[in-house]
Every structure is written in C-alpha cells, then in structure tokens.
Motif scaffolding. Structure first.
Motif, PDB file in Angstrom:
ATOM      1  N   ARG A   1       0.796  -1.217   0.000  1.00  0.00           N
ATOM      2  CA  ARG A   1       0.000   0.000   0.000  1.00  0.00           C
ATOM      3  C   ARG A   1       0.833   1.272   0.000  1.00  0.00           C
ATOM      4  O   ARG A   1       0.364   2.321  -0.434  1.00  0.00           O
ATOM      5  N   VAL A   2       2.064   1.188   0.487  1.00  0.00           N
ATOM      6  CA  VAL A   2       2.823   2.406   0.747  1.00  0.00           C
ATOM      7  C   VAL A   2       4.152   2.425  -0.003  1.00  0.00           C
ATOM      8  O   VAL A   2       4.487   3.402  -0.674  1.00  0.00           O
ATOM      9  N   HIS A   3       4.916   1.340   0.103  1.00  0.00           N
ATOM     10  CA  HIS A   3       6.277   1.336  -0.418  1.00  0.00           C
ATOM     11  C   HIS A   3       6.341   0.762  -1.831  1.00  0.00           C
ATOM     12  O   HIS A   3       5.519  -0.080  -2.216  1.00  0.00           O
ATOM     13  N   ASP A   4       7.353   1.208  -2.561  1.00  0.00           N
ATOM     14  CA  ASP A   4       7.528   0.767  -3.939  1.00  0.00           C
ATOM     15  C   ASP A   4       8.532  -0.379  -3.979  1.00  0.00           C
ATOM     16  O   ASP A   4       9.701  -0.198  -4.281  1.00  0.00           O
ATOM     17  N   TYR A   5       8.054  -1.579  -3.611  1.00  0.00           N
ATOM     18  CA  TYR A   5       8.877  -2.764  -3.814  1.00  0.00           C
ATOM     19  C   TYR A   5       8.011  -3.965  -4.157  1.00  0.00           C
ATOM     20  O   TYR A   5       6.786  -3.894  -4.095  1.00  0.00           O
ATOM     21  N   ALA A   6       8.678  -5.058  -4.521  1.00  0.00           N
ATOM     22  CA  ALA A   6       8.000  -6.164  -5.185  1.00  0.00           C
ATOM     23  C   ALA A   6       7.405  -7.183  -4.226  1.00  0.00           C
ATOM     24  O   ALA A   6       7.156  -8.321  -4.618  1.00  0.00           O
ATOM     25  N   THR A   7       7.172  -6.782  -3.006  1.00  0.00           N
ATOM     26  CA  THR A   7       6.567  -7.693  -2.063  1.00  0.00           C
ATOM     27  C   THR A   7       5.640  -6.926  -1.127  1.00  0.00           C
ATOM     28  O   THR A   7       5.507  -5.707  -1.250  1.00  0.00           O
ATOM     29  N   ASP A   8       4.997  -7.630  -0.196  1.00  0.00           N
ATOM     30  CA  ASP A   8       3.996  -6.976   0.645  1.00  0.00           C
ATOM     31  C   ASP A   8       4.639  -6.067   1.683  1.00  0.00           C
ATOM     32  O   ASP A   8       5.712  -6.348   2.198  1.00  0.00           O
ATOM     33  N   ASP A   9       3.955  -4.955   1.992  1.00  0.00           N
ATOM     34  CA  ASP A   9       4.395  -4.119   3.108  1.00  0.00           C
ATOM     35  C   ASP A   9       3.408  -4.160   4.269  1.00  0.00           C
ATOM     36  O   ASP A   9       3.622  -3.509   5.297  1.00  0.00           O
ATOM     37  N   THR A  10       2.343  -4.958   4.136  1.00  0.00           N
ATOM     38  CA  THR A  10       1.407  -5.143   5.239  1.00  0.00           C
ATOM     39  C   THR A  10       0.655  -6.452   5.040  1.00  0.00           C
ATOM     40  O   THR A  10       0.477  -6.913   3.903  1.00  0.00           O
ATOM     41  N   ALA A  11       0.250  -7.057   6.141  1.00  0.00           N
ATOM     42  CA  ALA A  11      -0.485  -8.319   6.057  1.00  0.00           C
ATOM     43  C   ALA A  11      -1.359  -8.485   7.289  1.00  0.00           C
ATOM     44  O   ALA A  11      -1.029  -7.994   8.375  1.00  0.00           O
ATOM     45  N   VAL A  12      -2.467  -9.169   7.105  1.00  0.00           N
ATOM     46  CA  VAL A  12      -3.356  -9.540   8.198  1.00  0.00           C
ATOM     47  C   VAL A  12      -3.519 -11.054   8.163  1.00  0.00           C
ATOM     48  O   VAL A  12      -3.786 -11.633   7.105  1.00  0.00           O
ATOM     49  N   LEU A  13      -3.348 -11.687   9.320  1.00  0.00           N
ATOM     50  CA  LEU A  13      -3.443 -13.136   9.410  1.00  0.00           C
ATOM     51  C   LEU A  13      -4.477 -13.529  10.456  1.00  0.00           C
ATOM     52  O   LEU A  13      -4.631 -12.836  11.469  1.00  0.00           O
ATOM     53  N   ALA A  14      -5.163 -14.630  10.205  1.00  0.00           N
ATOM     54  CA  ALA A  14      -6.103 -15.187  11.168  1.00  0.00           C
ATOM     55  C   ALA A  14      -5.792 -16.661  11.329  1.00  0.00           C
ATOM     56  O   ALA A  14      -5.631 -17.387  10.342  1.00  0.00           O
ATOM     57  N   GLY A  15      -5.693 -17.094  12.585  1.00  0.00           N
ATOM     58  CA  GLY A  15      -5.345 -18.483  12.846  1.00  0.00           C
ATOM     59  C   GLY A  15      -6.194 -19.073  13.947  1.00  0.00           C
ATOM     60  O   GLY A  15      -6.947 -18.373  14.632  1.00  0.00           O
ATOM     61  N   ARG A  16      -6.027 -20.396  14.149  1.00  0.00           N
ATOM     62  CA  ARG A  16      -6.794 -21.109  15.163  1.00  0.00           C
ATOM     63  C   ARG A  16      -5.962 -22.276  15.668  1.00  0.00           C
ATOM     64  O   ARG A  16      -5.334 -22.988  14.896  1.00  0.00           O
ATOM     65  N   THR A  17      -5.945 -22.451  16.998  1.00  0.00           N
ATOM     66  CA  THR A  17      -5.272 -23.604  17.584  1.00  0.00           C
ATOM     67  C   THR A  17      -6.206 -24.813  17.546  1.00  0.00           C
ATOM     68  O   THR A  17      -7.397 -24.683  17.248  1.00  0.00           O
ATOM     69  N   ALA A  18      -5.683 -25.971  17.894  1.00  0.00           N
ATOM     70  CA  ALA A  18      -6.487 -27.194  17.856  1.00  0.00           C
ATOM     71  C   ALA A  18      -7.677 -27.125  18.804  1.00  0.00           C
ATOM     72  O   ALA A  18      -8.749 -27.671  18.516  1.00  0.00           O
ATOM     73  N   SER A  19      -7.505 -26.412  19.935  1.00  0.00           N
ATOM     74  CA  SER A  19      -8.602 -26.334  20.899  1.00  0.00           C
ATOM     75  C   SER A  19      -9.584 -25.214  20.578  1.00  0.00           C
ATOM     76  O   SER A  19     -10.629 -25.106  21.219  1.00  0.00           O
ATOM     77  N   GLY A  20      -9.245 -24.359  19.613  1.00  0.00           N
ATOM     78  CA  GLY A  20     -10.189 -23.328  19.185  1.00  0.00           C
ATOM     79  C   GLY A  20      -9.846 -21.913  19.565  1.00  0.00           C
ATOM     80  O   GLY A  20     -10.614 -20.991  19.268  1.00  0.00           O
TER      81      GLY A  20
END
Length: 324
Positions: free
Chosen positions: A203-222
């Motif tokens: 969104r901001v920087h001029d390079y060939a990869t991501d400059d921000t990310a959002v991740l969502a995860g879950r453990t085995a128990s929830g």
C-alpha cells in the motif's frame, strides 16, 4: 564457557547478538564471518572464510544471521562440522530450504532464533495462562509493525535492504514479522496454531513484495489468533501490542514485541474492569536470555525445548498461507 561464532555481520548481529554474547558470563566470542569484508569492519576476530571460523579453536556454537535464502547452506556447513547451531527466523526463504535445514541438523542441537519467546513479559503471560488466571483463553491479538522503505539503510550503514527482496527474503512484512507471532502464540498458550489464512497488500512502499499483512489463525482447541504486521507503520505510532483475552481476565502487553527489553504488561479483570500492572524484569533483554538459554543447552546444563520439526511445521503453515 560457550564459545560462539556468528555468521552474518548485519545490524541484528551487531546490535543484539554480539552484545548478548558479551553480556553472558558463561560465553565468549570466537569469531564473526561475513562474505563481505566491509561488513567485518571493526569486528574482531573476523573471518572472511566460513571454513576458517568453523575450524577455530574453542568453537562450541554458531549463530546464523544471514539473509533468509543463505540459511540452509550455512546451517549445513555448520552441521557438517558437528557444531550446534541457532538460526535466525524464519528458518528459510521457502519450505524446501527449511526442510534441508531440519535434515542437515538431525541429531544435532539446533534451534530457530525466536528471541521473543524469552522476553520476561511473555514468560509471565505464559505462566499466568498455564495457571488458569485468565480462565478460558479465547483470543490472541497481535499488532507488530515498523517503517521499512525500499531505501532503508541499516544502523551500521549498510544499504542492502534484502528484507524486501522476495528472492532472498521469501516475502516481505508477512514473512519477516509474522513468524514471531505464530511462534509466540504457541509459547503463550502451550499449543500451536494449526489453521492459518492471510491477506497481504503493498500500500505504501515501492517494492515487489507486501508491506502489510493480516493473518487469522486457530489452535487445535479453538483459540483464535489475529495478527497485523507491517513495514508501513511509522515508528512514532503505536505499533507493538499483544493482547491475550480470557473469560476471567485480559492481558495487554505494549512494546514487548521486538528485540529490546522493557515495555509494559497490564492485567484487566473481567469482573471488575480493574487494570493492574504485572511486574516483570524490565531490564532483561530477550536476545541475552535466548543466547544464555541456548548456551546452557550446549553445555548440557539444560534442554532446548523447541524442536526444529515444530518450527518447520509453523514455517510451512505460514508459507502455505502466503501462497494459497
């Protein structure tokens, strides 16, 4: 005494690894290797050839602090010499190279350098979770950002910003910063994330990869994990926050993520809303504690509780989320 060698003389090595070795009364520096002779300026003993460092008298362990794509061949060389190795995160720039590392170090003491496992505030959180102080933990929320433009220069004057080169780093902000949150979630909860999805953007920087990310995860128990990482958060802004939410209490850690000591930890009671500070050793840095812990394992005084197979599983989960 543990005699350390360091491979890769960038700012992480200079600002954190070498001071951590110096701070450990049970450790000393055997030498530093870097392929770039200029990177060794001011460092002693410096070795232009890796084989010379590996043959140096008194070498007991090696810290690998090279760019991600160079981890596998360096770790393999160290393992061939029969020397325990602690390798920077992520394990590698891709999954095949990470598998090579695990295969090369089979039967040898080896670890991934997730220093934030050892921050005293995070250790306090893990203890409170294990004791049931938070009740049922429902969510871990992490914000971990920094400002990393394409022309960023290292604090020691280097201009090779390899962290935004997808060929050498394997990605951008997500690959560089999100491994910490994945590993730390498992450390805090006593169980790892097993499901993970991600969205990335530039969104901001001029390079060939991501400059921000959002991740969502879950453990085995929830228990759920939400994580926002970025190379596009201005340093003066609030950018390092960890929350662990339970049915009895919520813990909020500010400025504990990262390489430095300090920060704050607050417990908020779910019944009264009362907020109280949690005391921890604010002077103990995570790098120093990590190096001391691995050194103790090298000397046979303690065990290293983080097997590379576990780190490989988390690395694979992250890389698959990055490239669904």
């Amino acid at each position: 005494m543990t005699g350390w060698g360091v491979v890769g003389a960038g700012w992480v090595a200079r600002d954190f690894v070498l001071p951590a070795i110096d701070a450990d009364p049970a450790a000393h520096l055997v030498g530093v290797h870097d392929r770039d002779p200029a990177a060794l300026d001011g460092l002693s003993p410096g070795y232009a050839d890796l084989d010379d460092l590996l043959a140096a008298p008194g070498l007991d362990a090696v810290y690998v602090a090279t760019p991600n794509h160079a981890h596998a061949p360096v770790v393999a060389a160290v393992a061939d010499a029969g020397v325990p190795v602690l390798c920077e995160k992520p394990l590698a720039h891709d999954v095949p190279a990470a598998k090579e590392i695990v295969a090369a170090t089979g039967g040898l003491l080896a670890g991934t350098a997730f220093d934030q496992r050892f921050h005293p505030a995070h250790e306090a959180i893990a203890g409170m979770v294990a004791a049931g102080d938070l009740g049922v933990v429902t969510t871990v929320r992490i914000v971990y950002g920094c400002w990393l433009p394409a022309d960023w220069r290292t604090p020691v004057g280097g201009s090779d910003n390899w962290r935004v080169d997808p060929a050498r780093a394997g990605g951008g902000a997500m690959i560089d910063l999100a491994p910490h949150g994945l590993d730390l979630t498992g450390r805090l909860l006593g169980e790892d994330v097993v499901d993970l999805v991600a969205l990335t953007a530039t969104r901001v920087h001029d390079y060939a990869t991501d400059d921000t990310a959002v991740l969502a995860g879950r453990t085995a128990s929830g228990t759920l994990l939400s994580q926002h990482v970025s190379f596009s958060t201005a340093d003066p802004l609030p950018r390092r926050r960890l929350e662990v939410v339970g049915t009895r209490a919520q813990l909020v850690a500010e400025n504990t993520l990262g390489q430095d000591a300090g920060g704050t930890l607050t417990r908020i009671d779910a019944s009264t809303g009362a907020a109280e500070p949690v005391v921890f050793d604010a002077d103990a840095g995570p790098f120093a504690r990590q190096l001391a812990a691995f050194g103790a394992a090298v000397r046979g005084e303690a065990t290293w509780p983080y097997p590379l197979q576990r780190d490989l599983a988390l690395h694979t989960l992250l890389m698959e989320a990055a490239c669904p």
